[in-house]
Motif scaffolding. Structure first.
Motif, PDB file in Angstrom:
ATOM      1  N   VAL A  10      19.243   2.333  18.138  1.00 48.33           N
ATOM      2  CA  VAL A  10      18.733   2.066  19.583  1.00 48.33           C
ATOM      3  C   VAL A  10      19.125   3.785  20.129  1.00 48.33           C
ATOM      4  N   PRO A  11      20.165   3.986  19.991  1.00 50.49           N
ATOM      5  CA  PRO A  11      20.812   4.864  20.496  1.00 50.49           C
ATOM      6  C   PRO A  11      20.730   6.301  19.209  1.00 50.49           C
ATOM      7  N   ALA A  12      19.982   5.994  18.778  1.00 50.36           N
ATOM      8  CA  ALA A  12      20.002   7.011  17.162  1.00 50.36           C
ATOM      9  C   ALA A  12      18.051   7.040  17.432  1.00 50.36           C
ATOM     10  N   ALA A  13      17.535   6.343  17.874  1.00 49.28           N
ATOM     11  CA  ALA A  13      15.614   6.412  18.204  1.00 49.28           C
ATOM     12  C   ALA A  13      15.929   7.282  19.753  1.00 49.28           C
ATOM     13  N   VAL A  14      16.435   6.873  20.130  1.00 49.93           N
ATOM     14  CA  VAL A  14      16.746   7.210  22.320  1.00 49.93           C
ATOM     15  C   VAL A  14      16.828   8.670  21.957  1.00 49.93           C
ATOM     16  N   ASP A  16      16.306  10.753  19.004  1.00 48.30           N
ATOM     17  CA  ASP A  16      14.814  11.042  18.762  1.00 48.30           C
ATOM     18  C   ASP A  16      13.480  11.118  19.434  1.00 48.30           C
ATOM     19  N   VAL A  17      13.862  10.204  20.192  1.00 48.68           N
ATOM     20  CA  VAL A  17      12.205  10.550  21.090  1.00 48.68           C
ATOM     21  C   VAL A  17      12.813  11.621  21.841  1.00 48.68           C
ATOM     22  N   VAL A  18      13.923  11.815  22.473  1.00 45.79           N
ATOM     23  CA  VAL A  18      14.389  12.700  23.791  1.00 45.79           C
ATOM     24  C   VAL A  18      14.709  14.086  23.305  1.00 45.79           C
ATOM     25  N   GLU A  19      14.441  14.448  21.364  1.00 47.78           N
ATOM     26  CA  GLU A  19      14.260  15.686  20.989  1.00 47.78           C
ATOM     27  C   GLU A  19      13.159  15.516  21.189  1.00 47.78           C
ATOM     28  N   ARG A  20      11.881  14.797  20.697  1.00 49.02           N
ATOM     29  CA  ARG A  20      10.235  15.416  20.630  1.00 49.02           C
ATOM     30  C   ARG A  20      10.432  16.063  21.711  1.00 49.02           C
ATOM     31  N   GLN A  61       1.121  13.636  22.388  1.00 51.18           N
ATOM     32  CA  GLN A  61       2.281  14.670  23.628  1.00 51.18           C
ATOM     33  C   GLN A  61       2.808  13.212  24.485  1.00 51.18           C
ATOM     34  N   LEU A  62       4.405  13.516  24.455  1.00 55.06           N
ATOM     35  CA  LEU A  62       4.572  11.974  25.241  1.00 55.06           C
ATOM     36  C   LEU A  62       4.639  13.162  26.531  1.00 55.06           C
ATOM     37  N   ALA A  63       4.640  14.388  27.172  1.00 49.76           N
ATOM     38  CA  ALA A  63       5.045  14.552  28.234  1.00 49.76           C
ATOM     39  C   ALA A  63       3.271  14.386  28.968  1.00 49.76           C
ATOM     40  N   VAL A  64       3.428  14.222  30.206  1.00 47.24           N
ATOM     41  CA  VAL A  64       2.073  14.229  31.300  1.00 47.24           C
ATOM     42  C   VAL A  64       2.303  15.784  32.780  1.00 47.24           C
ATOM     43  N   GLY A  65       3.312  16.185  32.782  1.00 45.14           N
ATOM     44  CA  GLY A  65       3.462  17.490  33.001  1.00 45.14           C
ATOM     45  C   GLY A  65       4.497  18.083  32.559  1.00 45.14           C
ATOM     46  N   ARG A 166       7.235   4.689  30.694  1.00 41.47           N
ATOM     47  CA  ARG A 166       6.316   3.635  30.377  1.00 41.47           C
ATOM     48  C   ARG A 166       6.409   4.165  29.294  1.00 41.47           C
ATOM     49  N   ARG A 167       5.851   5.437  28.850  1.00 39.98           N
ATOM     50  CA  ARG A 167       5.306   5.730  27.552  1.00 39.98           C
ATOM     51  C   ARG A 167       6.338   6.112  26.799  1.00 39.98           C
ATOM     52  N   PHE A 168       7.794   6.444  27.700  1.00 37.77           N
ATOM     53  CA  PHE A 168       8.449   7.045  26.999  1.00 37.77           C
ATOM     54  C   PHE A 168       8.936   5.697  26.201  1.00 37.77           C
ATOM     55  N   GLU A 169       8.841   4.295  26.792  1.00 33.84           N
ATOM     56  CA  GLU A 169       9.650   3.345  26.411  1.00 33.84           C
ATOM     57  C   GLU A 169       8.952   2.872  24.875  1.00 33.84           C
ATOM     58  N   THR A 170       7.688   3.146  25.271  1.00 36.04           N
ATOM     59  CA  THR A 170       6.000   2.544  24.063  1.00 36.04           C
ATOM     60  C   THR A 170       6.590   2.909  22.726  1.00 36.04           C
ATOM     61  N   HIS A 171       7.051   4.348  23.317  1.00 32.50           N
ATOM     62  CA  HIS A 171       6.903   5.588  21.710  1.00 32.50           C
ATOM     63  C   HIS A 171       8.775   4.656  20.949  1.00 32.50           C
ATOM     64  N   LEU A 172       9.599   4.718  22.283  1.00 30.05           N
ATOM     65  CA  LEU A 172      11.109   4.160  21.356  1.00 30.05           C
ATOM     66  C   LEU A 172      10.840   3.118  20.936  1.00 30.05           C
ATOM     67  N   LEU A 173       9.789   1.427  21.454  1.00 25.07           N
ATOM     68  CA  LEU A 173       9.628   0.749  20.797  1.00 25.07           C
ATOM     69  C   LEU A 173       9.243   0.363  18.978  1.00 25.07           C
ATOM     70  N   ALA A 174       8.278   2.129  18.947  1.00 24.12           N
ATOM     71  CA  ALA A 174       7.600   1.904  18.173  1.00 24.12           C
ATOM     72  C   ALA A 174       8.589   2.574  17.191  1.00 24.12           C
ATOM     73  N   GLU A 175       9.364   3.407  17.934  1.00 26.31           N
ATOM     74  CA  GLU A 175      10.302   3.846  16.949  1.00 26.31           C
ATOM     75  C   GLU A 175      11.058   2.694  15.725  1.00 26.31           C
TER      76      GLU A 175
END
Length: 237
Positions: A10-14, A16-20, A61-65, A166-175
């Protein structure tokens, strides 16, 4: 996953998403260092081109702004200003964020006091803030990731991106895929950033002394920690 080798899943996946997300922030940063952008920062002109805001329209894209928030320079008659765009989650349209930056106004928004601006200014390092409800923009629970911009060694502002929790969570759980466990991500204020337990809601504070079902683990690159829990109420992603 590549960003967190040797870490628990889990920390490794987090990480990865943060670095994205920070890769997107890095694109904005590079745009702010172009010669024309440097001139805009020094003299109060436009800084970022249309190609920067269109990053929000990428299908992955993960960002909305995203955008640039400029450090004011009263001695140079350079006021508060920002170049920040948001994407409409329904129609996909881009629009500029236009908070009230007039010091004499009742609705004055002094972003220089905001954590996402102040911490990079003071430390020279990137930072992550959230979750919080964005009352100046989308109205959703957001994470804001920022890093400082330096021009000739002088702090010129921050670039950053907003990501819905919510979008961060979705991509994390997919990872994570099938590697699903109950867990919390908690920030340095003991506020829940993400939860797969129905008993702990995003944005809530963890009670003092709240134990997990296993050892906590720091998440590299962000002021968060991973806390496994076991209460039999796993949420679906």
């Amino acid at each position: 996953m590549t960003g967190g080798r040797g870490l628990p899943p889990v920390p490794a996946a987090v990480t990865d998403v943060v670095e994205r997300v920070f890769a997107t922030v890095g694109e904005v940063h590079q745009a702010a260092l172009r010669p024309q952008a440097r001139t805009g920062l020094r003299h109060g002109g436009a800084v970022l081109g249309d190609d920067v805001r269109e990053v929000l329209l990428r299908p992955d894209q993960l960002a909305v702004g995203l955008g640039l928030v400029v450090a004011p320079r009263p001695e140079r008659r350079l006021p508060l200003r920002l170049e920040w765009w948001q994407v409409d989650p329904d129609g996909g349209h881009l629009h500029a964020l236009e908070p009230d930056l007039r010091p004499t106004s009742l609705g004055y928004y002094d972003y220089t006091a905001a954590e996402w601006f102040d911490v990079p200014r003071r430390t020279g390092r990137r930072h992550v803030v959230g979750p919080y409800v964005d009352v100046h923009g989308t109205g959703r629970y957001l994470l804001t990731l920022t890093e400082p911009v330096l021009i000739d060694g002088e702090f010129a502002g921050v670039v950053g991106a907003d990501v819905p929790v919510r979008r961060f969570e979705t991509h994390l759980l997919a990872e994570l895929g099938a590697d699903r466990t109950q867990f919390l991500l908690v920030n340095d204020e003991d506020r829940v950033v993400l939860s797969t337990s129905a008993r702990r809601l995003v944005g809530g504070l963890l009670p003092p002394g709240q134990p997990g079902s296993g050892p906590a683990a720091a998440v590299p690159g962000v002021p968060w920690r991973f806390l496994p829990v076991d209460d039999g109420t796993l949420l679906d992603g």
